[in-house]
Design a protein around this motif. Structure first.
Motif, PDB file in Angstrom:
ATOM      1  N   TYR A  40     -71.906  34.636 -36.665  1.00 61.26           N
ATOM      2  CA  TYR A  40     -71.178  34.096 -35.507  1.00 61.26           C
ATOM      3  C   TYR A  40     -69.676  33.958 -35.775  1.00 61.26           C
ATOM      4  CZ  TYR A  40     -75.909  32.962 -34.065  1.00 61.26           C
ATOM      5  OH  TYR A  40     -77.235  33.040 -33.732  1.00 61.26           O
ATOM      6  N   VAL A  41     -69.221  34.533 -36.859  1.00 65.47           N
ATOM      7  CA  VAL A  41     -67.777  34.528 -37.137  1.00 65.47           C
ATOM      8  C   VAL A  41     -67.352  35.947 -37.497  1.00 65.47           C
ATOM      9  CG1 VAL A  41     -67.448  32.102 -37.752  1.00 65.47           C
ATOM     10  CG2 VAL A  41     -68.308  33.657 -39.470  1.00 65.47           C
ATOM     11  N   GLY A  42     -67.164  36.722 -36.479  1.00 66.71           N
ATOM     12  CA  GLY A  42     -66.774  38.102 -36.698  1.00 66.71           C
ATOM     13  C   GLY A  42     -67.913  39.077 -36.464  1.00 66.71           C
ATOM     14  N   GLY A  43     -69.146  38.626 -36.719  1.00 62.55           N
ATOM     15  CA  GLY A  43     -70.308  39.458 -36.400  1.00 62.55           C
ATOM     16  C   GLY A  43     -70.773  40.319 -37.547  1.00 62.55           C
ATOM     17  N   ALA A 142     -71.107  31.331 -28.956  1.00 62.11           N
ATOM     18  CA  ALA A 142     -72.414  30.999 -28.381  1.00 62.11           C
ATOM     19  C   ALA A 142     -73.517  31.517 -29.298  1.00 62.11           C
ATOM     20  CB  ALA A 142     -72.533  31.629 -26.999  1.00 62.11           C
ATOM     21  N   GLY A 143     -74.523  30.699 -29.499  1.00 60.83           N
ATOM     22  CA  GLY A 143     -75.620  31.064 -30.388  1.00 60.83           C
ATOM     23  C   GLY A 143     -75.553  30.332 -31.716  1.00 60.83           C
ATOM     24  N   ASN A 144     -74.360  29.846 -32.061  1.00 57.53           N
ATOM     25  CA  ASN A 144     -74.184  29.141 -33.332  1.00 57.53           C
ATOM     26  C   ASN A 144     -74.598  27.683 -33.135  1.00 57.53           C
ATOM     27  OD1 ASN A 144     -73.422  28.253 -35.844  1.00 57.53           O
ATOM     28  ND2 ASN A 144     -71.385  29.188 -35.790  1.00 57.53           N
ATOM     29  N   GLU A 145     -75.912  27.501 -33.004  1.00 59.17           N
ATOM     30  CA  GLU A 145     -76.441  26.186 -32.625  1.00 59.17           C
ATOM     31  C   GLU A 145     -76.210  25.119 -33.687  1.00 59.17           C
ATOM     32  OE1 GLU A 145     -77.271  25.472 -29.693  1.00 59.17           O
ATOM     33  OE2 GLU A 145     -77.245  27.514 -28.939  1.00 59.17           O
ATOM     34  N   ALA A 146     -76.230  25.518 -34.946  1.00 58.71           N
ATOM     35  CA  ALA A 146     -75.990  24.519 -36.002  1.00 58.71           C
ATOM     36  C   ALA A 146     -74.578  23.945 -35.850  1.00 58.71           C
ATOM     37  CB  ALA A 146     -76.174  25.150 -37.377  1.00 58.71           C
ATOM     38  N   SER A 147     -73.598  24.816 -35.593  1.00 62.27           N
ATOM     39  CA  SER A 147     -72.214  24.332 -35.437  1.00 62.27           C
ATOM     40  C   SER A 147     -72.072  23.454 -34.207  1.00 62.27           C
ATOM     41  CB  SER A 147     -71.247  25.519 -35.331  1.00 62.27           C
ATOM     42  OG  SER A 147     -71.067  26.098 -36.585  1.00 62.27           O
ATOM     43  N   VAL A 148     -72.686  23.863 -33.117  1.00 61.00           N
ATOM     44  CA  VAL A 148     -72.628  23.048 -31.899  1.00 61.00           C
ATOM     45  C   VAL A 148     -73.208  21.669 -32.166  1.00 61.00           C
ATOM     46  CG1 VAL A 148     -73.583  22.797 -29.564  1.00 61.00           C
ATOM     47  CG2 VAL A 148     -72.645  25.014 -30.316  1.00 61.00           C
ATOM     48  N   HIS A 149     -74.355  21.654 -32.863  1.00 60.78           N
ATOM     49  CA  HIS A 149     -75.018  20.393 -33.178  1.00 60.78           C
ATOM     50  C   HIS A 149     -74.107  19.499 -34.024  1.00 60.78           C
ATOM     51  CE1 HIS A 149     -78.339  17.694 -34.211  1.00 60.78           C
ATOM     52  NE2 HIS A 149     -77.941  17.786 -35.463  1.00 60.78           N
ATOM     53  N   LYS A 159     -65.074  21.308 -23.931  1.00 62.47           N
ATOM     54  CA  LYS A 159     -63.925  21.323 -23.019  1.00 62.47           C
ATOM     55  C   LYS A 159     -64.027  22.504 -22.059  1.00 62.47           C
ATOM     56  CE  LYS A 159     -59.491  20.095 -22.051  1.00 62.47           C
ATOM     57  NZ  LYS A 159     -59.057  21.184 -21.206  1.00 62.47           N
ATOM     58  N   SER A 160     -64.387  23.662 -22.589  1.00 59.49           N
ATOM     59  CA  SER A 160     -64.495  24.843 -21.728  1.00 59.49           C
ATOM     60  C   SER A 160     -65.350  25.910 -22.405  1.00 59.49           C
ATOM     61  CB  SER A 160     -63.107  25.413 -21.425  1.00 59.49           C
ATOM     62  OG  SER A 160     -62.496  25.850 -22.614  1.00 59.49           O
ATOM     63  N   THR A 161     -65.776  26.865 -21.596  1.00 58.74           N
ATOM     64  CA  THR A 161     -66.547  28.000 -22.103  1.00 58.74           C
ATOM     65  C   THR A 161     -65.817  29.273 -21.718  1.00 58.74           C
ATOM     66  OG1 THR A 161     -68.607  26.778 -21.829  1.00 58.74           O
ATOM     67  CG2 THR A 161     -68.794  29.156 -22.011  1.00 58.74           C
ATOM     68  N   GLU A 162     -65.628  30.136 -22.692  1.00 66.71           N
ATOM     69  CA  GLU A 162     -64.896  31.378 -22.469  1.00 66.71           C
ATOM     70  C   GLU A 162     -65.889  32.529 -22.544  1.00 66.71           C
ATOM     71  OE1 GLU A 162     -61.714  31.724 -25.268  1.00 66.71           O
ATOM     72  OE2 GLU A 162     -61.289  33.808 -24.738  1.00 66.71           O
ATOM     73  N   VAL A 163     -66.147  33.151 -21.408  1.00 66.17           N
ATOM     74  CA  VAL A 163     -67.115  34.233 -21.367  1.00 66.17           C
ATOM     75  C   VAL A 163     -66.364  35.563 -21.431  1.00 66.17           C
ATOM     76  CG1 VAL A 163     -68.989  35.302 -20.062  1.00 66.17           C
ATOM     77  CG2 VAL A 163     -68.663  32.818 -19.986  1.00 66.17           C
ATOM     78  N   ALA A 164     -66.560  36.263 -22.525  1.00 64.85           N
ATOM     79  CA  ALA A 164     -65.898  37.554 -22.701  1.00 64.85           C
ATOM     80  C   ALA A 164     -66.857  38.463 -23.455  1.00 64.85           C
ATOM     81  CB  ALA A 164     -64.591  37.361 -23.465  1.00 64.85           C
ATOM     82  N   HIS A 165     -66.304  39.418 -24.192  1.00 65.32           N
ATOM     83  CA  HIS A 165     -67.132  40.293 -25.017  1.00 65.32           C
ATOM     84  C   HIS A 165     -68.066  39.441 -25.892  1.00 65.32           C
ATOM     85  CE1 HIS A 165     -68.421  43.324 -27.771  1.00 65.32           C
ATOM     86  NE2 HIS A 165     -67.731  42.825 -28.763  1.00 65.32           N
ATOM     87  N   ARG A 166     -67.492  38.383 -26.465  1.00 65.89           N
ATOM     88  CA  ARG A 166     -68.276  37.346 -27.128  1.00 65.89           C
ATOM     89  C   ARG A 166     -67.978  36.039 -26.403  1.00 65.89           C
ATOM     90  NH1 ARG A 166     -66.775  36.934 -33.090  1.00 65.89           N
ATOM     91  NH2 ARG A 166     -64.728  37.630 -32.449  1.00 65.89           N
TER      92      ARG A 166
END
Ligand SMILES: CC(C)(COP(=O)(O)OP(=O)(O)OC[C@H]1O[C@@H](n2cnc3c(N)ncnc32)[C@H](O)[C@@H]1OP(=O)(O)O)[C@@H](O)C(=O)NCCC(=O)NCCS
Length: 178
Positions: A40-43, A142-149, A159-166
């Motif tokens: 989730y950091v660069g892929g 998105a998908g990095n649930e451990a970090s979100v937790h 604060k916001s969600t940025e929907v783009a390529h990622r």
């Protein structure tokens, strides 16, 4: 290890945070070449050559105490990742005054032991009490649930969600005192 107490910026109960030193190169590159760490950091995992190149940048002295620090275990000086608060960059590359960006990268063998949470808590206190930041932000793919937790546990709000390529979630934590 070839470092002295002046290179240590911060410590927590189990961790020390210090400047990177040349001896960190193998542990640093192993992390950068790890598929799980890079998911989730660069892929993509980095090649050894790319990781070594980036390590050269990691060795540069951190200015204004805003940057990413080698994160080591107090008990045996093992390098387990890098954590810190780096400047909050706008899209045009300028920085937002009195704000910083929290980030943590822990090597795979050390996941699930509370180290990122411990580092995050230490840097929040450092950012607000020492650096006098007004706001700390964090960006999570998105998908990095451990970090979100972890961020939610540390008190961050979405604060916001940025929907783009990622897709990225942008979190923030305001200094309760300022
Ligand atoms: C994300 C990362 C930093 C977590 O490090 P860590 O030291 O394992 O984190 P901690 O042990 O402090 O905390 C992990 C928490 O996430 C929880 N967790 C783990 N996987 C989870 C999942 N899939 N969904 C929800 N929660 C999850 C754990 O239960 C734990 O919470 P708890 O302590 O309340 O039980 C580490 O996995 C990492 O470096 N990943 C690669 C780089 C990265 O993504 N960095 C963050 C960029 S924003």
């Amino acid at each position: 290890m070839n470092y002295n107490s002046t290179s240590i910026i911060l410590s927590s109960s189990r961790l020390l945070f210090r400047q990177h030193i040349p001896e960190d190169i193998n542990a640093y590159c192993t992390m950068e070449m790890d598929t799980d760490v890079r998911r989730y950091v660069g892929g993509q995992p980095r090649s050894r050559e790319d990781a070594q190149q980036r390590f050269t940048s990691a060795l540069q002295p951190v200015t204004d105490r805003l940057g990413m620090w080698a994160t080591v275990l107090k008990e045996d000086s093992q390098y387990i990742g890098r954590c810190g608060i780096y400047p909050h960059f706008n899209h045009d590359g300028s920085t937002v005054p009195e704000e910083g960006t929290l980030a943590f990268y822990i090597a795979r063998p050390y996941w699930g032991q509370g180290f990122a949470t411990e580092a995050g808590q230490a840097f929040i206190e450092f950012g607000f009490n020492e650096l006098k930041l007004k706001r700390i932000v964090a960006h999570v793919q998105a998908g990095n649930e451990a970090s979100v937790h972890i961020l939610k546990k540390l008190g961050f709000e979405l604060k916001s969600t940025e929907v783009a390529h990622r897709t990225f979630y942008h979190f923030q934590l305001k200094n309760p005192v300022t």
